[in-house]
Design a protein around this motif. Structure first.
Motif, PDB file in Angstrom:
ATOM      1  N   GLU A 253       0.857  -1.196   0.000  1.00  0.00           N
ATOM      2  CA  GLU A 253       0.000   0.000   0.000  1.00  0.00           C
ATOM      3  C   GLU A 253       0.894   1.248   0.000  1.00  0.00           C
ATOM      4  O   GLU A 253       0.552   2.271  -0.541  1.00  0.00           O
ATOM      5  CB  GLU A 253      -1.014  -0.021   1.157  1.00  0.00           C
ATOM      6  N   ASP A 254       2.109   1.111   0.577  1.00  0.00           N
ATOM      7  CA  ASP A 254       3.055   2.231   0.546  1.00  0.00           C
ATOM      8  C   ASP A 254       4.453   1.667   0.292  1.00  0.00           C
ATOM      9  O   ASP A 254       5.157   1.260   1.201  1.00  0.00           O
ATOM     10  CB  ASP A 254       3.004   2.978   1.888  1.00  0.00           C
ATOM     11  N   GLN A 255       4.843   1.637  -0.974  1.00  0.00           N
ATOM     12  CA  GLN A 255       6.092   0.982  -1.361  1.00  0.00           C
ATOM     13  C   GLN A 255       7.308   1.691  -0.766  1.00  0.00           C
ATOM     14  O   GLN A 255       8.254   1.037  -0.309  1.00  0.00           O
ATOM     15  CB  GLN A 255       6.202   0.950  -2.887  1.00  0.00           C
ATOM     16  N   THR A 256       7.287   3.024  -0.749  1.00  0.00           N
ATOM     17  CA  THR A 256       8.439   3.769  -0.230  1.00  0.00           C
ATOM     18  C   THR A 256       8.693   3.431   1.233  1.00  0.00           C
ATOM     19  O   THR A 256       9.841   3.253   1.643  1.00  0.00           O
ATOM     20  CB  THR A 256       8.206   5.287  -0.389  1.00  0.00           C
ATOM     21  N   ALA A 257       7.608   3.293   2.007  1.00  0.00           N
ATOM     22  CA  ALA A 257       7.764   2.952   3.423  1.00  0.00           C
ATOM     23  C   ALA A 257       8.345   1.548   3.566  1.00  0.00           C
ATOM     24  O   ALA A 257       9.228   1.312   4.402  1.00  0.00           O
ATOM     25  CB  ALA A 257       6.418   3.055   4.138  1.00  0.00           C
ATOM     26  N   ALA A 258       7.883   0.611   2.733  1.00  0.00           N
ATOM     27  CA  ALA A 258       8.395  -0.767   2.790  1.00  0.00           C
ATOM     28  C   ALA A 258       9.891  -0.771   2.475  1.00  0.00           C
ATOM     29  O   ALA A 258      10.686  -1.448   3.140  1.00  0.00           O
ATOM     30  CB  ALA A 258       7.631  -1.653   1.807  1.00  0.00           C
TER      31      ALA A 258
END
Ligand code: HEC
Ligand code: HEC
Length: 407
Positions: A253-258
């Motif tokens: 849902e939030d690739q940058t955070a992953a």
């Protein structure tokens, strides 16, 4: 063996040898009487032996193995041991290159593989010394890119995958792109059986050599060893790991955070990824080491691979110059074991057998380690190093800036 006793006629002899060699590599192959005995392994186990003793011991071991497994032109399989190869396919791959009456091709290994892997599968074909990394020596019974844990054999589909896709960034070609005909798919299947055959034969030979060095009864041991090695291949499927749904169906849902979470895991003490791969994943870590194929005849035999004077004498038994198995520059994205997230997950979870790359410590019960979600984030981070995310925090720019600093 020849060099000491060649009479004055030797230039004629050398010409014959050159003609034989050129015929050999152009595909019109003469008879291959025997597999080349593993003198390097003998020499690394029995350092005080003279050259003649090494050669004799290697030959004795090779003769025991030949009784069980035959020769390059007439391979056979001992009936007492697990039936893990299809001998029809092994025979199609073995022997000289040619076609039978119904135009089915034979000698596939000598046609496609021998220039790098050598007739014996010892990784010492004529092109070997020019390649980095060197072609695999199948006789150790170890393979790097597979779905099974370190210490277990690859499955048949692991070998087929390597043959079809090749190992990007190395000399190992992708045979699947050459031809998509039904026949070629069958060729790959046959060649995978032959790799198994050569690997079992070579591993049995290594262990028979140890038995002889330990003064055991080699003839009796050879059969016991052969059945153990064959059994380890027969078990491979049961150890095969499938990536979980968390990896196969994940849509972040939030690739940058992953990626950020994955980066923290990459830099952590617990995984030590960055010790080897560098803080930026560009392969500039501090830890440098050799692979097991090299350690086998150097460190394990009391020879320092960094000291030429120590390793050079082993060249006469077939050793190639020791080359570091460096941690990969992950920003280049040439994943040898496959480029999907599933493939990268398997490399991280299983490690790379025979190389310094360990399996990750996984969180189990109270053991410290990385959770499945953490591994998923790590996969995402590793992946982002060669496939920068274009929206959001633009990791590629940040990487460039830091990189200049570190140089
Ligand atoms: C031009 C040279 C070349 C040719 C031709 C070649 N290989 Fe390789 N092969 C390599 C190199 C180099 C490696 C080792 C790459 C590495 O260590 O990352 C390798 C590795 C392998 C591996 C080990 C994979 C693993 O997981 O460890 C297998 C199996 C293999 N080759 C089979 C074959 C077969 C079968 C053929 C013929 C159909 C073939 N190769 C042809 C160069 C070659
Ligand atoms: C002790 C050193 C070491 C550590 C620790 C280490 N690696 Fe590696 N890694 C290597 C080496 C060496 C290779 C190249 C192996 C080869 O192909 O022979 C490699 C290869 C890889 C590859 C390439 C796989 C492919 O298919 O080509 C990936 C991805 C990778 N490492 C990720 C990681 C991650 C993520 C971590 C931390 C969980 C990690 N490594 C920890 C040494 C290390």
């Amino acid at each position: 063996m020849f060099s000491k006793q060649i009479p004055p006629l030797n230039s004629f002899f050398l010409l014959l040898l050159a003609l034989w060699a050129s015929a050999f590599f152009s595909g019109c192959t003469p008879q291959e009487a025997s597999f080349r005995p593993n003198e390097l392994h003998v020499a690394s186990l029995s350092q005080d032996s003279t050259d003649q003793q090494v050669s004799e011991l290697a030959k004795t071991a090779s003769n025991h193995v030949e009784e069980l497994f035959g020769t390059p032109d007439s391979p056979k399989w001992p009936s007492e041991i697990a039936d893990i190869v299809d001998m029809v396919k092994v025979k199609r791959s073995a022997g000289p290159v040619g076609r039978d009456k119904s135009k089915v091709e034979y000698g596939l290994f000598r046609k496609h593989c021998v220039q790098c892997h050598g007739t014996t599968g010892d990784g010492q074909g004529p092109a070997a010394a020019l390649l980095a990394p060197y072609p695999r020596d199948f006789r150790r019974g170890s393979f790097k890119f597979k779905s099974t844990p370190i210490g277990k054999k690859p499955t048949h589909s692991d070998l087929v995958r390597t043959l079809e896709k090749g190992l990007p960034g190395t000399g190992m070609p992708a045979f699947g792109t050459l031809n998509h005909s039904v026949e070629f798919a069958e060729d790959i299947d046959a060649l995978a059986h032959y790799v198994r055959y050569l690997s079992v034969r070579g591993e049995v030979e290594r262990r028979v050599i140890s038995a002889i060095v330990n003064q055991e009864n080699a003839a009796e041991q050879a059969k016991i060893i052969a059945s153990k090695v064959a059994e380890s291949w027969a078990m491979a499927d049961s150890f095969s790991v499938k990536p979980p749904r968390l990896i196969t169906t994940w849509v972040p849902e939030d690739q940058t955070a992953a990626i950020e979470r994955g980066k923290a895991i990459f830099l952590s003490e617990l995984t030590a990824c960055s010790k080897c791969h560098g803080k930026l994943g560009d392969g500039n870590g501090t830890s440098q080491d050799y692979d097991e194929w090299t350690k086998d005849w150097t460190i394990r035999a009391g020879i320092d691979p960094n000291k030429k004077a120590e390793w050079k004498p082993m060249k006469r038994f077939g050793a190639l110059k020791p080359v570091l198995d460096s941690a990969r520059n992950l920003t280049l994205g040439a994943f040898r074991g496959g480029e999907t997230r599933e493939d990268v997950y398997l490399r991280i979870v299983l490690g790379i057998e025979g190389s310094p790359m360990p399996a990750i410590a996984r969180k189990e019960n109270d053991n410290p380690g990385i959770t499945e979600e953490g591994i998923r984030d790590l996969v995402e981070y590793v992946y982002s190093l060669s496939n920068p995310v274009t929206s959001g925090a633009a990791p590629s720019n940040e990487k460039g800036a830091e990189h200049e600093q570190s140089n």
